[in-house]
Design a protein around this motif. Sequence first.
Motif, PDB file in Angstrom:
ATOM      1  N   LEU A  49       1.008  -1.202  -0.365  1.00  0.00           N
ATOM      2  CA  LEU A  49       0.186  -0.162   0.129  1.00  0.00           C
ATOM      3  C   LEU A  49       1.064   1.304   0.048  1.00  0.00           C
ATOM      4  CD1 LEU A  49      -2.379   1.509   0.120  1.00  0.00           C
ATOM      5  CD2 LEU A  49      -2.255   0.840   2.723  1.00  0.00           C
ATOM      6  N   LEU A  50       1.706   0.969   1.292  1.00  0.00           N
ATOM      7  CA  LEU A  50       2.668   2.513   0.735  1.00  0.00           C
ATOM      8  C   LEU A  50       3.608   2.385   0.020  1.00  0.00           C
ATOM      9  CD1 LEU A  50       4.204   2.269   4.812  1.00  0.00           C
ATOM     10  CD2 LEU A  50       2.232   3.636   3.582  1.00  0.00           C
ATOM     11  N   GLN A  51       3.942   1.480  -0.863  1.00  0.00           N
ATOM     12  CA  GLN A  51       5.035   1.996  -2.654  1.00  0.00           C
ATOM     13  C   GLN A  51       3.723   2.462  -3.501  1.00  0.00           C
ATOM     14  OE1 GLN A  51       5.707  -2.444  -3.831  1.00  0.00           O
ATOM     15  NE2 GLN A  51       7.133  -3.057  -2.116  1.00  0.00           N
ATOM     16  N   GLN A  52       2.419   1.575  -3.634  1.00  0.00           N
ATOM     17  CA  GLN A  52       1.478   2.095  -4.484  1.00  0.00           C
ATOM     18  C   GLN A  52       1.342   4.074  -3.777  1.00  0.00           C
ATOM     19  OE1 GLN A  52      -2.844   1.671  -3.784  1.00  0.00           O
ATOM     20  NE2 GLN A  52      -3.177   1.124  -6.302  1.00  0.00           N
ATOM     21  N   ASN A  53       1.249   4.318  -2.715  1.00  0.00           N
ATOM     22  CA  ASN A  53       0.985   5.790  -2.530  1.00  0.00           C
ATOM     23  C   ASN A  53       2.711   6.199  -2.738  1.00  0.00           C
ATOM     24  OD1 ASN A  53       0.331   8.295  -1.015  1.00  0.00           O
ATOM     25  ND2 ASN A  53       1.244   7.187   1.007  1.00  0.00           N
ATOM     26  N   ALA A  54       3.493   6.227  -2.520  1.00  0.00           N
ATOM     27  CA  ALA A  54       4.762   6.240  -3.497  1.00  0.00           C
ATOM     28  C   ALA A  54       4.843   6.913  -4.904  1.00  0.00           C
ATOM     29  CB  ALA A  54       5.537   5.819  -3.015  1.00  0.00           C
ATOM     30  N   GLU A  55       3.449   5.717  -5.726  1.00  0.00           N
ATOM     31  CA  GLU A  55       3.814   5.739  -7.141  1.00  0.00           C
ATOM     32  C   GLU A  55       2.263   6.600  -7.119  1.00  0.00           C
ATOM     33  OE1 GLU A  55       2.106   3.567 -11.514  1.00  0.00           O
ATOM     34  OE2 GLU A  55       2.728   2.111  -8.975  1.00  0.00           O
ATOM     35  N   ILE A  56       1.361   7.237  -6.461  1.00  0.00           N
ATOM     36  CA  ILE A  56       0.300   8.495  -6.741  1.00  0.00           C
ATOM     37  C   ILE A  56       1.427   9.006  -6.637  1.00  0.00           C
ATOM     38  CG2 ILE A  56      -1.593   8.806  -6.084  1.00  0.00           C
ATOM     39  CD1 ILE A  56      -2.050   5.904  -5.080  1.00  0.00           C
ATOM     40  N   ARG A  57       1.768   9.597  -5.636  1.00  0.00           N
ATOM     41  CA  ARG A  57       2.833  10.803  -5.289  1.00  0.00           C
ATOM     42  C   ARG A  57       3.410  11.368  -6.073  1.00  0.00           C
ATOM     43  NH1 ARG A  57      -0.801  11.680  -1.826  1.00  0.00           N
ATOM     44  NH2 ARG A  57      -1.011  11.046   0.397  1.00  0.00           N
ATOM     45  N   GLU A  58       4.133  10.495  -7.047  1.00  0.00           N
ATOM     46  CA  GLU A  58       4.743  10.796  -8.056  1.00  0.00           C
ATOM     47  C   GLU A  58       3.681  10.559  -9.629  1.00  0.00           C
ATOM     48  OE1 GLU A  58       8.816  11.361  -9.757  1.00  0.00           O
ATOM     49  OE2 GLU A  58       8.478  10.996  -7.250  1.00  0.00           O
ATOM     50  N   LEU A  59       2.917  10.149  -9.361  1.00  0.00           N
ATOM     51  CA  LEU A  59       2.351  10.162 -11.058  1.00  0.00           C
ATOM     52  C   LEU A  59       1.515  11.595 -10.929  1.00  0.00           C
ATOM     53  CD1 LEU A  59       1.241   8.621 -13.354  1.00  0.00           C
ATOM     54  CD2 LEU A  59      -0.477   8.103 -11.795  1.00  0.00           C
ATOM     55  N   ASN A  60       1.251  12.293  -9.270  1.00  0.00           N
ATOM     56  CA  ASN A  60       0.421  13.622  -9.038  1.00  0.00           C
ATOM     57  C   ASN A  60       1.283  14.881 -10.090  1.00  0.00           C
ATOM     58  OD1 ASN A  60      -2.123  13.434  -8.030  1.00  0.00           O
ATOM     59  ND2 ASN A  60      -1.740  12.818  -6.212  1.00  0.00           N
ATOM     60  N   LYS A  61       2.556  14.062  -9.676  1.00  0.00           N
ATOM     61  CA  LYS A  61       3.686  15.977 -10.160  1.00  0.00           C
ATOM     62  C   LYS A  61       2.973  16.052 -11.535  1.00  0.00           C
ATOM     63  CE  LYS A  61       6.701  14.700  -6.964  1.00  0.00           C
ATOM     64  NZ  LYS A  61       9.020  13.837  -6.803  1.00  0.00           N
ATOM     65  N   LYS A  62       2.721  15.057 -12.411  1.00  0.00           N
ATOM     66  CA  LYS A  62       1.960  14.832 -13.756  1.00  0.00           C
ATOM     67  C   LYS A  62       1.328  15.889 -14.378  1.00  0.00           C
ATOM     68  CE  LYS A  62       1.756  11.714 -16.378  1.00  0.00           C
ATOM     69  NZ  LYS A  62       1.350  10.882 -17.002  1.00  0.00           N
ATOM     70  N   TYR A  63       0.585  16.236 -13.330  1.00  0.00           N
ATOM     71  CA  TYR A  63      -1.542  16.877 -13.442  1.00  0.00           C
ATOM     72  C   TYR A  63      -1.318  18.354 -12.900  1.00  0.00           C
ATOM     73  CZ  TYR A  63      -1.850  12.157 -14.941  1.00  0.00           C
ATOM     74  OH  TYR A  63      -1.982  11.447 -16.196  1.00  0.00           O
ATOM     75  N   SER A  64      -1.084  19.674 -13.471  1.00  0.00           N
ATOM     76  CA  SER A  64      -0.951  20.607 -13.009  1.00  0.00           C
ATOM     77  C   SER A  64      -3.156  20.827 -12.151  1.00  0.00           C
ATOM     78  CB  SER A  64      -0.855  21.831 -13.930  1.00  0.00           C
ATOM     79  OG  SER A  64      -1.478  22.073 -15.193  1.00  0.00           O
ATOM     80  N   ASP A  65      -3.556  20.154 -13.648  1.00  0.00           N
ATOM     81  CA  ASP A  65      -5.667  20.830 -13.289  1.00  0.00           C
ATOM     82  C   ASP A  65      -6.112  18.899 -13.199  1.00  0.00           C
ATOM     83  OD1 ASP A  65      -4.778  18.726 -15.769  1.00  0.00           O
ATOM     84  OD2 ASP A  65      -6.157  19.214 -16.789  1.00  0.00           O
ATOM     85  N   PHE A  66      -4.998  18.275 -12.197  1.00  0.00           N
ATOM     86  CA  PHE A  66      -6.466  17.040 -12.024  1.00  0.00           C
ATOM     87  C   PHE A  66      -5.651  16.308 -10.347  1.00  0.00           C
ATOM     88  CE2 PHE A  66      -7.155  12.382 -11.861  1.00  0.00           C
ATOM     89  CZ  PHE A  66      -8.337  12.473 -12.210  1.00  0.00           C
ATOM     90  N   ASP A  67      -6.658  15.340  -9.736  1.00  0.00           N
ATOM     91  CA  ASP A  67      -5.469  15.357  -8.202  1.00  0.00           C
ATOM     92  C   ASP A  67      -5.986  14.316  -7.669  1.00  0.00           C
ATOM     93  OD1 ASP A  67      -4.188  17.883  -6.741  1.00  0.00           O
ATOM     94  OD2 ASP A  67      -5.988  18.534  -7.685  1.00  0.00           O
ATOM     95  N   ILE A  68      -5.342  13.121  -7.832  1.00  0.00           N
ATOM     96  CA  ILE A  68      -5.354  11.900  -7.502  1.00  0.00           C
ATOM     97  C   ILE A  68      -5.178  11.350  -6.254  1.00  0.00           C
ATOM     98  CG2 ILE A  68      -4.865   9.445  -8.521  1.00  0.00           C
ATOM     99  CD1 ILE A  68      -3.152  11.042 -10.284  1.00  0.00           C
ATOM    100  N   LEU A  69      -5.850  11.022  -5.169  1.00  0.00           N
ATOM    101  CA  LEU A  69      -5.530  10.797  -3.885  1.00  0.00           C
ATOM    102  C   LEU A  69      -5.417   8.855  -3.603  1.00  0.00           C
ATOM    103  CD1 LEU A  69      -9.250  12.854  -2.438  1.00  0.00           C
ATOM    104  CD2 LEU A  69      -7.089  13.387  -3.196  1.00  0.00           C
ATOM    105  N   SER A  70      -4.159   8.973  -2.837  1.00  0.00           N
ATOM    106  CA  SER A  70      -3.973   8.065  -2.254  1.00  0.00           C
ATOM    107  C   SER A  70      -4.797   7.180  -1.606  1.00  0.00           C
ATOM    108  CB  SER A  70      -2.498   8.357  -1.889  1.00  0.00           C
ATOM    109  OG  SER A  70      -2.532   8.909  -0.978  1.00  0.00           O
ATOM    110  N   GLY A  71      -5.863   6.290  -1.325  1.00  0.00           N
ATOM    111  CA  GLY A  71      -6.224   6.157  -0.491  1.00  0.00           C
ATOM    112  C   GLY A  71      -6.292   4.566  -0.509  1.00  0.00           C
TER     113      GLY A  71
END
Length: 567
Positions: A385-407
């Motif tokens: 889960l924490l590995q996925q959380n880290a991937e989501i944080r990294e993926l979020n950097k790609k977007y300025s108009d969209f947010d991905i919540l880790s859950g």
Amino acid sequence: MNKKIIIRTLEKIAVYMEIKGENPFKVSAFRKAAQALELDQRSLDEIENVTKLKGIGKGTGEVIADLIATGKSSVLEELQEEVPKGLIPLLKLPGMGGKKIAKLYKELGIDSAEALKQACLDHEIQKLPGFGPKSEDKILKELTDFESKPGRHPIWKTEEAVKFVEEILGAIEGISEFSVAGSYRRTKETSKDLDFIIATSDPKTVKEKLLAALPVQETIASGDTKVSVTVEFQDMIDIDFRLVAPEEFITALHHFTGSKDHNVRMRQLAKSQNKKISEYGVEQPDGSIATFTSEADFYAHFGMPFIPPSVREDGREIDRLEELPNLVALEDITADMHMHTTWSDGAHSLPEMVEAVRSKGYSYMAITDHSQYLKVANGLTPERLLQQNAEIRELNKKYSDFDILSGTEMDILPDGSLDFDDEVLGQLDFVIASIHSSFQQPRDQIMERILTAMKNPLVDMIAHPTGRIVGQRDGYDPDVEQLLDWAKEYGKIVELNASPYRLDLAVEYLEMAQEKGVPVAINTDAHAAEQLEVMAIGVKHAQKAWLKKDNVVNTWPLERLRAFIKK
């Protein structure tokens, strides 16, 4: 074709083989192949050669290759021909798997629900090894419950039949417009049959083409403008087709959408204006017939706003017209906050699900894969889960108009504890708690489990709060009013799970949630990108409860949601 379809097909083949009495090692091979795909965190498009995965042998690999190439499995089709059709509905009975059905068929020749019921009444079941009197009583009770819902098809089954028929109608020349009508169009949880309205200037030819294209088992009636047939689509389902002139399409669609009470109120309203509504048009005071190009025009003709089919039920909707502008609508939805990826039991990868959600024009989303307790769904350990959380944080950097919540969708365990500790939960943006196990516990015990989640300040939402499957199981029977009172007290969101299998919460409980001021999230619980489309069904279900836009959290901007969670 996606991974989930292949997994379901492999599992279905295993069940059919089990019922047929095939070698257990052969059955196991198909289950192992399904599991190999389930545990691989890549989507089908990301796997270079799916047939080379460890756990997939020559036979299962050929089936997978067949599915990818043709969309079908000849192995499954052969099994479906060989296994008595009456055995398959028995799989719907709780606790009745392939092995048990195979034993009943082999030892007692049971090949249908009717034969199984008679064997129970004759006390033949309890004589078989592995069954006994208690098993026999349970089977008889489940059969009786199953028979107590005759002639009603759950929405998840009619949805598939509607899509099938719509594909056929869309391919027939001479049809200018068509639409499903009746209770399905009003988003009722179950329907006795299906109704379709077809606009055509050549009803005779269209009728001939339609009957030739449908898998008709019985023609109930066949006139110039109406065809009633029984069609075999998984189960038998009756379908009425009305063939009308193009100019009559809208009034016919309104009439046959119903409900009866809604139509009565509309006719009364028309009468007060010296007009008369029929399925053919609206007769004016001077005797002329008015027809319409849309239902919005039809209602406007009487000085009314458009009334969505979902609320056309008891006639009282005519008295609530001022509430319609505030009713939640599909275009109000800005987020989806419950979905699964290949990290657990989803068909598509994290990046693929993100792009699928972004393409819908939403502004944010939550990734909520299953927690570790749900091993059958490849639930995530805290480390994963924490590995996925880290991937989501990294993926979020790609977007300025969209947010991905880790859950996470975290299980509330049978002993009342939660599947992750607070240290893990504190690193996530959005935490869902849900029950997937031990449904038979006493209500007090179920409620204690729910209360544990409610009291935890890191839990944000309770998913599919009753655990029901429409037309199939009632769930775990919580005290929903108490659940909603706790949600209000502890500041939790409750879910309207938009999957047509669930539609959980039911309408009466959604009404109660709104009255109590408990916020609702309409979520798809998507396990594949295409399942994001069920949001439309969820919104219509919400409309049946007259849910206001402001009470649905995934119409809110992310800042408002975060403020609510923080509070």
